[in-house]
Design an enzyme around this catalytic site. Structure first.
Site, PDB file in Angstrom:
ATOM      1  N   ALA A 129       0.661  -1.576   0.215  1.00 38.36           N
ATOM      2  CA  ALA A 129      -0.092  -0.071   0.172  1.00 38.36           C
ATOM      3  C   ALA A 129       0.918   1.044  -0.027  1.00 38.36           C
ATOM      4  CB  ALA A 129      -1.094   0.222   1.075  1.00 38.36           C
ATOM      5  N   GLN A 159       6.479  -0.658  -9.973  1.00 41.05           N
ATOM      6  CA  GLN A 159       5.427  -1.387 -11.115  1.00 41.05           C
ATOM      7  C   GLN A 159       4.976  -2.757 -10.174  1.00 41.05           C
ATOM      8  OE1 GLN A 159       5.162  -0.460 -14.688  1.00 41.05           O
ATOM      9  NE2 GLN A 159       6.951  -2.649 -15.580  1.00 41.05           N
ATOM     10  N   CYS A 171      10.858  -0.884  -7.040  1.00 39.20           N
ATOM     11  CA  CYS A 171       9.294  -1.510  -6.688  1.00 39.20           C
ATOM     12  C   CYS A 171       7.589  -1.274  -6.962  1.00 39.20           C
ATOM     13  CB  CYS A 171       9.867  -1.482  -5.221  1.00 39.20           C
ATOM     14  SG  CYS A 171      10.887  -2.000  -4.352  1.00 39.20           S
TER      15      CYS A 171
HETATM   16  C1  UDX Z   1      11.575   3.344  -3.393  1.00 38.75           C
HETATM   17  C2  UDX Z   1      10.005   3.867  -1.809  1.00 38.75           C
HETATM   18  O1  UDX Z   1      10.302   5.458  -1.784  1.00 38.75           O
HETATM   19  C3  UDX Z   1      10.539   3.052  -0.181  1.00 38.75           C
HETATM   20  O2  UDX Z   1       9.977   2.960   0.536  1.00 38.75           O
HETATM   21  C4  UDX Z   1      10.384   1.877  -0.463  1.00 38.75           C
HETATM   22  O3  UDX Z   1      11.076   0.980   0.184  1.00 38.75           O
HETATM   23  C5  UDX Z   1      11.154   1.075  -2.070  1.00 38.75           C
HETATM   24  O4  UDX Z   1      10.309   2.156  -3.749  1.00 38.75           O
HETATM   25  P1  UDX Z   1      12.867   4.254  -4.620  1.00 38.75           P
HETATM   26  O5  UDX Z   1      12.276   2.589  -5.462  1.00 38.75           O
HETATM   27  O6  UDX Z   1      14.661   3.106  -3.938  1.00 38.75           O
HETATM   28  O7  UDX Z   1      12.063   3.842  -3.146  1.00 38.75           O
HETATM   29  O8  UDX Z   1      13.189   5.310  -4.806  1.00 38.75           O
HETATM   30  P2  UDX Z   1      11.807   6.441  -4.598  1.00 38.75           P
HETATM   31  O9  UDX Z   1      12.792   7.635  -4.416  1.00 38.75           O
HETATM   32  O10 UDX Z   1      10.991   5.886  -4.299  1.00 38.75           O
HETATM   33  O11 UDX Z   1      11.680   7.041  -6.068  1.00 38.75           O
HETATM   34  C6  UDX Z   1      11.469   6.154  -7.665  1.00 38.75           C
HETATM   35  C7  UDX Z   1      10.942   7.078  -8.893  1.00 38.75           C
HETATM   36  O12 UDX Z   1      10.146   7.981  -8.306  1.00 38.75           O
HETATM   37  C8  UDX Z   1      11.633   7.231  -9.028  1.00 38.75           C
HETATM   38  O13 UDX Z   1      12.039   6.748 -10.369  1.00 38.75           O
HETATM   39  C9  UDX Z   1      12.005   8.680  -9.028  1.00 38.75           C
HETATM   40  O14 UDX Z   1      12.749   9.091 -10.210  1.00 38.75           O
HETATM   41  C10 UDX Z   1      10.658   8.889  -8.929  1.00 38.75           C
HETATM   42  N1  UDX Z   1      10.169   9.833  -8.246  1.00 38.75           N
HETATM   43  C11 UDX Z   1       9.883  10.087  -7.549  1.00 38.75           C
HETATM   44  C12 UDX Z   1       9.521  10.984  -8.966  1.00 38.75           C
HETATM   45  O15 UDX Z   1       9.133  11.247 -10.682  1.00 38.75           O
HETATM   46  N2  UDX Z   1       9.122  12.305  -8.662  1.00 38.75           N
HETATM   47  C13 UDX Z   1       8.744  12.687  -7.157  1.00 38.75           C
HETATM   48  O16 UDX Z   1       8.271  13.675  -6.841  1.00 38.75           O
HETATM   49  C14 UDX Z   1       9.630  11.983  -6.320  1.00 38.75           C
END
Ligand code: UDX
Ligand code: UDX
Length: 481
Positions: free
Chosen positions: A218, A274, A272
């Site tokens: 979630a 997707q 994670c």
């Molecule tokens: C995520 C969750 O944040 C984390 O709590 C979980 O344990 C694993 O998945 P992570 O995938 O490492 O972590 O990175 P995250 O910072 O969440 O970014 C995911 C994606 O979203 C990245 O491609 C990032 O560039 C994108 N993103 C993030 C955006 O496009 N806009 C934003 O405002 C934030």
């Protein structure tokens, strides 16, 4: 002395165990993996993952109370607490293909634990798994237990890559789910005592098993949904002349919404988001909830739309063809401060441009040529396997894709630049020099809103930046969505 063993020395297992070792000097922590090169790297000066602050933590504990080993069975047998952090790929064949998690690695880990154990153990689910996996694992363990007691806990990891050490040092919360039986509660307390070495007790949340498992899916679904929401707004901003950064800022000042995770982008990536949403969708479908499943599916659809919209913008702006044109790709990792490319939007954008016969010159400060060529050849979902078990695909032709080690080299003689990762160095390039070295008209497509649009337009660039008021040039081009 408590001994901890973690199966899976990846992005989750490695940093998490290193921090436990640092914060709990009296606990011996062994991180084990079937991949020998990965373990060798953990034991060397070049750790297998790039994560700010990780080197320091590993250096302080390695060889003292932190060990990396391929002797999986020995360390599992000796441990009181076994974390399992192995791959959980999306199934590509059979029941639930394209959505459900493939628990092959998890199941074999559980069978191995049952096989080699000679003493009672707490088995901790650290990988993100579909809800009720713990129940299945518990069954495997108890049916093979030879008089040994196994207690299963779910302790999902919330660290984000690039800030893993910071997140582990100071987590918003630690979540521990367990059975509501005396043994379950005892195990919860044992794991809570480990984290209590540095995490305040009020931030350690204890729940039942299913709540912990579902909370992880979630949380990731909510975070991804926020990005798809702002990305959907970015398309509307471009159509209307609003600026998505101003809209994000305005809505983020509402304390109920909050300012974080509202950056429009070329799309979210990472191992994670997707995968977890697909998992959630599958669980909803299996539970007869198609409306709920469709709601979450839409988050992925908008993400895919954002990536193809970006490619369409590039092609349509450059006279509807990029065939034979050199396009510089700045950034390939799924976000800055990591070398991780799993599900990075750069893969789909590059594939889209290659589909239109572009020639790509790619630069990322942390991603190797080998990785980029492999990613561009790999089929969807094939990345989530231990390195030596990854299905092999033909590699991408070096004629169409070159990988270089300098942004200026990538840019030289190019027709256009796409910024796909928000590395800080891309903010500070000498854009006059960049402009002088490009073909004209010189295009910049900023998928991360890192450049100063006004300044670049003054230099002479045609600039497209996600969700920002459009350049007059782009307005005249055919609609792209
Ligand atoms: C995520 C969750 O944040 C984390 O709590 C979980 O344990 C694993 O998945 P992570 O995938 O490492 O972590 O990175 P995250 O910072 O969440 O970014 C995911 C994606 O979203 C990245 O491609 C990032 O560039 C994108 N993103 C993030 C955006 O496009 N806009 C934003 O405002 C934030
Ligand atoms: C992994 C999963 O990808 C993710 O779905 C899950 O939520 C957490 O664990 P991560 O640590 O980022 O996340 O993955 P990865 O870096 O691929 O690490 C998994 C490691 O497990 C690999 O090094 C692999 O070699 C190892 N592994 C896998 C084993 O040691 N034994 C196995 O049977 C399978």
């Amino acid at each position: 002395m408590v001994k901890i063993c973690c199966i899976g020395a990846g992005y989750v297992g490695g940093p998490t165990m290193a921090v436990i070792a640092l914060k709990c000097p009296e606990i011996e922590v062994a991180v084990v993996d079937i991949a020998t090169p990965r373990i060798n790297a953990w034991n060397s000066d070049h750790l297998p993952i790039y994560e700010p602050g990780l080197d320091d933590v590993v250096k302080k504990c390695r060889g003292k109370n932190l060990f990396f080993s391929t002797d999986v069975e020995k360390h599992v047998a000796e441990a009181n607490i076994v974390f399992v952090s192995v791959n959980t790929p999306t199934k590509t064949q059979g029941l639930g293909a394209g959505k459900a998690a493939d628990l092959t690695y998890w199941e074999s880990a559980a069978r191995m634990i049952a096989d080699v154990s000679k003493s009672d153990k707490i088995v901790v689910e650290k990988s993100t798994v579909p809800v009720k996996t713990a129940e299945a694992i518990e069954r495997i363990l108890t049916h093979n237990r030879k008089g040994i007691n196994f207690t299963i806990l779910s302790n999902p990891e919330f660290l984000a890559e690039g800030t893993a050490i910071k997140d582990l040092f100071n987590p918003d919360r630690v979540l521990i789910g367990g059975r509501e039986t005396p043994e379950g509660q005892k195990a919860i307390h044992a794991l809570r005592d480990v984290y209590a070495h540095w995490v305040p007790l009020d931030r350690i949340l204890c729940t039942n098993l299913w709540s912990a498992e579902l909370s992880k899916l979630a949380a990731n679904a909510f975070l991804a949904q926020r990005i798809s929401s702002v990305n959907a707004m970015s398309a509307l901003c471009e159509a209307t002349g609003a600026d998505v950064s101003q809209v994000s800022h305005s809505i983020g000042t509402d304390s109920r919404i909050g300012p974080k995770f509202l950056n429009a982008s070329v799309g979210f990536g990472g191992s994670c988001f997707q995968k977890d949403i697909l998992n959630l969708v599958y669980i909803c479908e299996c539970n007869g909830l198609p409306e709920v499943a469709n709601y979450w599916k839409q988050v992925i659809k908008v993400n895919d739309y954002q990536k193809s919209r970006f490619v369409n913008r590039i092609v349509s702006s450059m006279f509807n063809t990029v065939s034979g044109k050199k396009i510089a790709v700045l950034g390939f990792a799924f976000k800055k401060d990591t070398g991780d490319t799993r599900e990075t939007p750069a893969i789909d954008v590059c594939k889209g441009l290659l589909g239109d016969k572009a020639k790509l010159s790619i630069y990322d400060p942390q991603v190797s040529e080998e990785q980029i060529l492999k990613d561009l050849a790999m089929k969807k979902f094939d990345w989530d396997h231990p390195a030596h078990l990854q299905p092999t695909s033909p590699t991408t032709s070096k004629k169409e894709v070159s990988v270089v080690w300098d942004a200026y080299e990538a840019i030289k003689d190019s027709h256009g630049i796409c910024i796909l990762t928000e590395w800080d160095e891309f903010k500070n390039l000498d854009y006059q020099k960049v402009f002088d070295n490009m073909q004209k008209p010189a295009f910049i497509f900023d998928g991360r809103n890192v450049v100063d649009v006004k300044k670049l337009r003054q230099i002479g660039f045609i600039v497209y930046s996600i969700g920002k008021p459009l350049d007059a040039w782009l307005k005249d081009m055919p609609a792209v969505a």
